[in-house]
Design a protein around this motif. Sequence first.
Motif, mmCIF file in Angstrom:
data_model
loop_
_atom_site.group_PDB
_atom_site.id
_atom_site.type_symbol
_atom_site.label_atom_id
_atom_site.label_comp_id
_atom_site.label_asym_id
_atom_site.label_seq_id
_atom_site.Cartn_x
_atom_site.Cartn_y
_atom_site.Cartn_z
ATOM 1 N N SER A 146 0.825 -1.205 0.000
ATOM 2 C CA SER A 146 0.000 0.000 0.000
ATOM 3 C C SER A 146 0.865 1.263 0.000
ATOM 4 O O SER A 146 0.499 2.262 -0.611
ATOM 5 C CB SER A 146 -0.962 0.005 1.181
ATOM 6 N N GLU A 147 2.016 1.221 0.642
ATOM 7 C CA GLU A 147 2.915 2.374 0.630
ATOM 8 C C GLU A 147 3.481 2.603 -0.765
ATOM 9 O O GLU A 147 3.551 3.738 -1.241
ATOM 10 C CB GLU A 147 4.043 2.191 1.637
ATOM 11 N N ARG A 148 3.892 1.530 -1.439
ATOM 12 C CA ARG A 148 4.393 1.659 -2.813
ATOM 13 C C ARG A 148 3.302 2.198 -3.728
ATOM 14 O O ARG A 148 3.552 3.041 -4.584
ATOM 15 C CB ARG A 148 4.865 0.298 -3.331
ATOM 16 N N GLU A 149 2.110 1.679 -3.547
ATOM 17 C CA GLU A 149 0.991 2.123 -4.376
ATOM 18 C C GLU A 149 0.728 3.609 -4.151
ATOM 19 O O GLU A 149 0.511 4.356 -5.112
ATOM 20 C CB GLU A 149 -0.247 1.297 -4.027
ATOM 21 N N SER A 153 -3.544 6.750 -11.579
ATOM 22 C CA SER A 153 -2.464 5.821 -11.904
ATOM 23 C C SER A 153 -2.074 5.883 -13.378
ATOM 24 O O SER A 153 -1.116 5.263 -13.792
ATOM 25 C CB SER A 153 -2.864 4.388 -11.551
ATOM 26 N N ILE A 154 -2.797 6.650 -14.168
ATOM 27 C CA ILE A 154 -2.556 6.725 -15.611
ATOM 28 C C ILE A 154 -1.673 7.924 -15.940
ATOM 29 O O ILE A 154 -1.933 9.048 -15.521
ATOM 30 C CB ILE A 154 -3.885 6.853 -16.398
ATOM 31 N N LEU A 162 0.349 1.453 -12.006
ATOM 32 C CA LEU A 162 0.101 0.282 -11.167
ATOM 33 C C LEU A 162 0.268 -1.010 -11.956
ATOM 34 O O LEU A 162 0.831 -1.989 -11.438
ATOM 35 C CB LEU A 162 -1.286 0.365 -10.545
ATOM 36 N N GLU A 163 -0.189 -1.045 -13.205
ATOM 37 C CA GLU A 163 -0.010 -2.243 -14.028
ATOM 38 C C GLU A 163 1.467 -2.513 -14.297
ATOM 39 O O GLU A 163 1.918 -3.647 -14.252
ATOM 40 C CB GLU A 163 -0.760 -2.111 -15.357
ATOM 41 N N GLY A 189 6.924 -6.804 -10.796
ATOM 42 C CA GLY A 189 7.033 -7.463 -9.499
ATOM 43 C C GLY A 189 7.148 -6.535 -8.312
ATOM 44 O O GLY A 189 7.488 -6.977 -7.217
ATOM 45 N N LEU A 190 6.869 -5.259 -8.499
ATOM 46 C CA LEU A 190 6.954 -4.312 -7.392
ATOM 47 C C LEU A 190 5.691 -4.298 -6.548
ATOM 48 O O LEU A 190 5.722 -3.890 -5.393
ATOM 49 C CB LEU A 190 7.255 -2.914 -7.922
ATOM 50 N N LEU A 191 4.579 -4.686 -7.132
ATOM 51 C CA LEU A 191 3.307 -4.776 -6.429
ATOM 52 C C LEU A 191 2.726 -6.169 -6.651
ATOM 53 O O LEU A 191 2.985 -6.801 -7.657
ATOM 54 C CB LEU A 191 2.300 -3.741 -6.943
ATOM 55 N N LYS A 192 1.900 -6.582 -5.705
ATOM 56 C CA LYS A 192 1.235 -7.883 -5.846
ATOM 57 C C LYS A 192 -0.145 -7.715 -6.404
ATOM 58 O O LYS A 192 -0.780 -6.742 -6.323
ATOM 59 C CB LYS A 192 1.148 -8.583 -4.498
#
Length: 124
Positions: free
Chosen positions: A41-44, A98-99, A114-115, A121-124
Amino acid sequence: MENDFNIQIDKSGKKTIIIFIAFFVCIFLFTIIYLIINSNSEREQKLLNVERYTKVVEVYPNKDQHNLGYVRFSNGINEFLEYPYKVNDSISKKRGDSIEYIFRNDSIIINNYLEEARKNGLLK
């Protein structure tokens, strides 16, 4: 002369030590679980907080960073090249979205932060 460091602990002392160790093991495990859950969530949030309205001035290998690709924007910011920008690309990204829109010649390229992070591999 023989040094005997044999320490004897009574039953109540053993219980205290076991409770003390169990307490710190629980704190350690809860900390690890918390960090695993919140790291995504922090990365996001970091990706969503980026705001950029600029133009690509230069794409270059940074000799100080083992010739990794870097990009220089018209606002003076230099960053690691995460997306294959080209010189004269105009970039528009609103904070909270995010775009990222890349205006190149007569086309608009859509880059979803985000995609891309999930693909890398930075987000799940």
